[in-house]
Design a protein around this motif. Sequence first.
Motif, short mmCIF file in Angstrom:
data_model
loop_
_atom_site.label_atom_id
_atom_site.label_comp_id
_atom_site.label_asym_id
_atom_site.label_seq_id
_atom_site.Cartn_x
_atom_site.Cartn_y
_atom_site.Cartn_z
N VAL A 1 0.87 -0.98 0.12
CA VAL A 1 -0.06 -0.04 0.03
C VAL A 1 0.83 1.27 -0.09
O VAL A 1 0.49 2.18 -0.45
CB VAL A 1 -0.85 0.13 1.29
N VAL A 2 1.76 1.28 0.92
CA VAL A 2 2.84 2.40 1.14
C VAL A 2 3.39 2.64 -0.33
O VAL A 2 3.63 3.86 -0.86
CB VAL A 2 3.81 2.06 2.04
N ALA A 3 3.95 1.64 -1.11
CA ALA A 3 4.59 1.63 -2.32
C ALA A 3 3.75 2.40 -3.55
O ALA A 3 3.99 3.08 -4.19
CB ALA A 3 5.14 0.35 -2.85
N ILE A 4 2.40 1.62 -3.27
CA ILE A 4 1.65 2.36 -4.70
C ILE A 4 1.20 3.92 -4.25
O ILE A 4 1.37 4.67 -5.11
CB ILE A 4 0.38 1.46 -4.58
N ILE A 5 0.62 4.03 -2.93
CA ILE A 5 0.25 5.53 -2.62
C ILE A 5 1.59 6.39 -3.06
O ILE A 5 1.52 7.56 -3.68
CB ILE A 5 -0.15 5.68 -1.29
N THR A 6 2.71 6.06 -2.36
CA THR A 6 4.05 7.13 -2.45
C THR A 6 4.41 7.18 -3.98
O THR A 6 4.50 8.46 -4.45
CB THR A 6 5.17 6.06 -1.86
N TYR B 1 -0.83 0.37 19.88
CA TYR B 1 0.31 1.63 20.11
C TYR B 1 1.75 1.08 19.88
O TYR B 1 2.64 1.81 19.25
CB TYR B 1 -0.11 2.22 21.41
N ILE B 2 2.07 -0.20 20.49
CA ILE B 2 3.20 -0.76 20.32
C ILE B 2 3.53 -0.91 18.70
O ILE B 2 4.60 -0.79 18.38
CB ILE B 2 3.26 -2.12 21.10
N ALA B 3 2.54 -1.50 17.89
CA ALA B 3 2.70 -1.61 16.51
C ALA B 3 3.08 -0.40 16.01
O ALA B 3 3.91 -0.31 14.91
CB ALA B 3 1.34 -2.32 16.00
N THR B 4 2.34 0.75 16.03
CA THR B 4 2.65 1.97 15.56
C THR B 4 4.14 2.33 16.01
O THR B 4 4.82 2.94 15.08
CB THR B 4 1.69 3.17 16.25
N PHE B 5 4.50 2.35 17.33
CA PHE B 5 6.00 2.63 17.57
C PHE B 5 6.89 1.58 16.87
O PHE B 5 7.76 2.29 16.08
CB PHE B 5 5.98 2.09 19.12
N LEU B 6 6.48 0.34 16.53
CA LEU B 6 7.49 -0.26 15.81
C LEU B 6 7.26 -0.02 14.52
O LEU B 6 8.56 -0.10 13.66
CB LEU B 6 7.25 -1.88 16.07
N TYR B 7 6.37 0.35 13.89
CA TYR B 7 6.40 0.84 12.42
C TYR B 7 7.25 2.25 12.11
O TYR B 7 7.81 2.42 11.33
CB TYR B 7 4.77 0.72 11.90
N SER B 8 6.91 2.91 13.16
CA SER B 8 7.46 4.39 12.99
C SER B 8 9.03 4.17 13.24
O SER B 8 9.76 5.21 12.67
CB SER B 8 7.05 5.22 14.13
N ALA C 1 5.92 10.75 5.01
CA ALA C 1 4.44 11.14 5.06
C ALA C 1 3.36 10.04 5.12
O ALA C 1 2.68 9.69 6.10
CB ALA C 1 4.16 12.32 4.43
N VAL C 2 3.57 9.13 3.99
CA VAL C 2 2.65 7.86 3.85
C VAL C 2 2.99 7.00 4.88
O VAL C 2 2.09 6.37 5.65
CB VAL C 2 2.92 7.29 2.48
N MET C 3 4.27 6.84 5.42
CA MET C 3 4.53 6.11 6.25
C MET C 3 4.05 6.31 7.78
O MET C 3 3.78 5.37 8.57
CB MET C 3 6.26 5.57 6.53
N ILE C 4 4.01 7.56 8.00
CA ILE C 4 3.50 8.02 9.20
C ILE C 4 1.91 7.69 9.33
O ILE C 4 1.64 7.13 10.37
CB ILE C 4 3.72 9.52 9.49
N GLY C 5 1.31 8.09 8.14
CA GLY C 5 -0.07 7.79 8.22
C GLY C 5 -0.35 6.28 8.22
O GLY C 5 -1.36 5.94 8.89
N ILE C 6 0.34 5.21 7.68
CA ILE C 6 0.23 3.99 7.85
C ILE C 6 0.32 3.57 9.20
O ILE C 6 -0.15 2.57 9.56
CB ILE C 6 0.99 3.34 6.58
#
Lengths: 139, 170
Positions: free
Chosen positions: A127-132, B117-124, B149-154
């Motif tokens: 999803v990230v790849a497509i949106i980016t 929240y733990i998942a968000t921390f790990l993703y960030s 920006a996309v990664m923060i949103g995701i």
Amino acid sequence: MRTLRRSATKTVLSFSKIIPLIVGMILLISLISNMIPKSLYATIFRKNLFLDSLIGSAIGSISTGPPITSYIIGGELLKEGVSLIAVTAFMVAWVTVGIIQFPFESIILGMKFAIIRNATSFVFSIVVAIITVLLFNYG
Amino acid sequence: MIHQDRVKRKNISWYFLAAVVFVYIVVACINFSLFSTSIALFSKLIVSIIPIFIIICILMTITHYFITPDFITKHFAESGIRKWIFIIIGGILSTGPIYMWYPLLADLRKKGVQYGYIATFLYSRAIKIPLLPVILFYFNAKYVVILTAVMIGISVMQGIAINRILQFKQ
């Protein structure tokens, strides 16, 4: 001052651990770039939005190492003509999906959580790849 | 266990380098032309990357200095949108290998912090400010801004999704 010195030591220690990996990776990239014909990448990555991101994510998920390595590999793949969407999916999956760390993560944070987190991270890397790439090209 | 894992990882790095050097020796014996062109490309890549490594070292030292596990624990106690913001910032600024953070996160879970929240921390954590020079070297600024920006949103989406999935399962 003492804490700053400790922070600098921590940085040097972190770097000393990853330097052999980075040097080895760059050596390998240099060799592979000269060995593999560029046409091969075109056969694997067919500039298909979904398929390229899926292949990129799958390769990124099973790869492991510091994030810096994924950026170097991703950058070099881009130079070889691999699509930006595949490279993005590859880099995002590399840093968010942890197949190698999975046993450790499941022991400490729970099997259910580890499975759901890694599975959603895999899907979200596509999803990230497509949106980016869509925002980058048309934004 | 963490110490053993760290030692193992350090050894793996050296084994990996040794294996690649061995491959180069074999290539030099079989095809010297391929060996020399590969070494030339390697030297070119290393020279272009060295200045970036120096910048990364400085940025990493600054991050190590300011972001500690105590800083992270303190901000997991926030509420509402502030909690999401602090978790994302904490994830982005946290340093060191991921496995070093698992015990702290498990402890926070025991204290009632939701899995999302733990998942968000790990993703960030996938967003690395000190590594920006490398990604900027290979990709352009517009791409880096959009990707971040996309990664923060995701990361928030993943946190919400995991909370919903685990609540549904319970």
